[in-house]
Scaffold this motif. Structure first.
Motif, short mmCIF file in Angstrom:
data_model
loop_
_atom_site.label_atom_id
_atom_site.label_comp_id
_atom_site.label_asym_id
_atom_site.label_seq_id
_atom_site.Cartn_x
_atom_site.Cartn_y
_atom_site.Cartn_z
N ALA A 73 0.83 -1.21 0.00
CA ALA A 73 0.00 0.00 0.00
C ALA A 73 0.86 1.25 0.00
CB ALA A 73 -0.94 -0.01 1.20
N SER A 74 1.95 1.23 0.75
CA SER A 74 2.85 2.39 0.78
C SER A 74 3.40 2.69 -0.61
CB SER A 74 4.01 2.15 1.74
OG SER A 74 3.55 2.04 3.05
N GLU A 75 3.82 1.64 -1.30
CA GLU A 75 4.37 1.83 -2.64
C GLU A 75 3.31 2.33 -3.62
OE1 GLU A 75 6.22 -1.83 -3.84
OE2 GLU A 75 7.78 -1.67 -2.31
N MET A 76 2.11 1.77 -3.54
CA MET A 76 1.05 2.20 -4.46
C MET A 76 0.66 3.66 -4.21
SD MET A 76 -1.38 -1.18 -4.59
CE MET A 76 -2.58 -0.49 -5.71
N LEU A 77 0.53 4.03 -2.95
CA LEU A 77 0.16 5.42 -2.64
C LEU A 77 1.28 6.39 -2.99
CD1 LEU A 77 -1.73 4.81 0.71
CD2 LEU A 77 -2.73 5.53 -1.46
N ALA A 78 2.52 5.99 -2.76
CA ALA A 78 3.65 6.85 -3.11
C ALA A 78 3.71 7.07 -4.62
CB ALA A 78 4.96 6.25 -2.60
N ALA A 79 3.39 6.03 -5.38
CA ALA A 79 3.38 6.16 -6.84
C ALA A 79 2.32 7.15 -7.31
CB ALA A 79 3.14 4.80 -7.49
N LYS A 80 1.25 7.28 -6.54
CA LYS A 80 0.19 8.24 -6.87
C LYS A 80 0.45 9.62 -6.28
CE LYS A 80 -3.31 4.65 -7.09
NZ LYS A 80 -4.23 4.82 -8.20
N GLY A 81 1.55 9.76 -5.52
CA GLY A 81 1.88 11.04 -4.92
C GLY A 81 1.09 11.35 -3.67
N ILE A 82 0.55 10.32 -3.02
CA ILE A 82 -0.25 10.51 -1.82
C ILE A 82 0.59 10.10 -0.61
CG2 ILE A 82 -2.31 9.78 -0.58
CD1 ILE A 82 -3.61 9.24 -3.32
N THR A 83 0.72 11.01 0.33
CA THR A 83 1.48 10.70 1.54
C THR A 83 0.54 10.17 2.60
OG1 THR A 83 1.24 12.96 2.35
CG2 THR A 83 3.22 12.46 1.10
N VAL A 84 1.04 9.25 3.39
CA VAL A 84 0.25 8.63 4.44
C VAL A 84 1.19 8.25 5.58
CG1 VAL A 84 0.41 6.31 3.42
CG2 VAL A 84 -1.48 6.85 4.91
N THR A 85 0.73 8.44 6.81
CA THR A 85 1.55 8.05 7.96
C THR A 85 1.41 6.55 8.18
OG1 THR A 85 -0.23 8.37 9.57
CG2 THR A 85 1.15 10.29 9.05
N ASP A 86 2.35 5.98 8.91
CA ASP A 86 2.31 4.55 9.20
C ASP A 86 1.05 4.19 9.98
OD1 ASP A 86 4.69 4.09 7.89
OD2 ASP A 86 5.91 4.23 9.72
N LEU A 87 0.71 5.02 10.95
CA LEU A 87 -0.47 4.75 11.76
C LEU A 87 -1.74 4.81 10.92
CD1 LEU A 87 -1.80 4.21 14.49
CD2 LEU A 87 -1.80 6.68 14.87
N GLU A 88 -1.85 5.84 10.08
CA GLU A 88 -3.03 5.97 9.23
C GLU A 88 -3.14 4.78 8.28
OE1 GLU A 88 -5.09 9.22 6.21
OE2 GLU A 88 -2.94 9.37 6.63
N LEU A 89 -2.03 4.37 7.70
CA LEU A 89 -2.04 3.24 6.78
C LEU A 89 -2.45 1.96 7.50
CD1 LEU A 89 -1.52 2.24 3.95
CD2 LEU A 89 0.87 1.94 4.55
N ARG A 90 -1.93 1.76 8.68
CA ARG A 90 -2.28 0.56 9.45
C ARG A 90 -3.79 0.55 9.78
NH1 ARG A 90 1.47 -2.52 13.11
NH2 ARG A 90 0.12 -4.09 13.97
N MET A 91 -4.31 1.71 10.17
CA MET A 91 -5.74 1.80 10.49
C MET A 91 -6.60 1.56 9.25
SD MET A 91 -6.00 2.26 13.69
CE MET A 91 -4.46 1.46 14.07
N LEU A 92 -6.20 2.12 8.12
CA LEU A 92 -6.94 1.91 6.88
C LEU A 92 -6.93 0.44 6.46
CD1 LEU A 92 -5.81 5.06 4.89
CD2 LEU A 92 -8.15 4.54 5.59
N LEU A 93 -5.78 -0.22 6.63
CA LEU A 93 -5.68 -1.63 6.29
C LEU A 93 -6.53 -2.49 7.22
CD1 LEU A 93 -1.89 -1.83 5.45
CD2 LEU A 93 -3.78 -2.20 3.85
#
Length: 112
Positions: A73-93
């Protein structure tokens, strides 16, 4: 003298002030729209990643799947230029996993 100044430059000053105000309002609307779009995009990416990780790495246990999902998910979002924190990403997952489990339970309940 003041009346002459206002008559001469009043409309120009008014246009400048209104342009600044409407420009600021436009930027605020743009920021809100980007936030909404980015949130929806983050949720969609996490939903896709959860489904893919579950399909591709079915032999792994929960924590290992979570690590794969975080990296993907980090790689996919970074490719789209979207920044996300580790905590936010974990909660979304985790929310995407919970939603996927809920959909599975609903399908089972409908089949019964």
């Amino acid at each position: 003298m003041v009346a002459e100044f206002i008559n001469t430059y009043g409309v120009t000053i008014l246009y400048a002030v209104l342009t600044g105000v409407f420009g600021w309002i436009g930027l605020q609307i743009k920021r809100l729209a980007e936030k909404y779009i980015n949130t929806k995009e983050k949720q969609a990416v996490c939903k896709t990643v959860v489904a893919a990780v579950n399909q591709l790495y079915y032999e792994l246990d929960g924590p290992a799947k979570l690590q794969k999902a975080i990296v993907s998910a980090s790689e996919m979002l970074a490719a789209k230029g979207i920044t996300v924190t580790d905590l936010e990403l974990r909660m979304l997952l985790e929310a995407a996993v919970n939603a996927a489990k809920g959909e599975g339970n609903a399908k089972i309940a409908d089949a019964i």
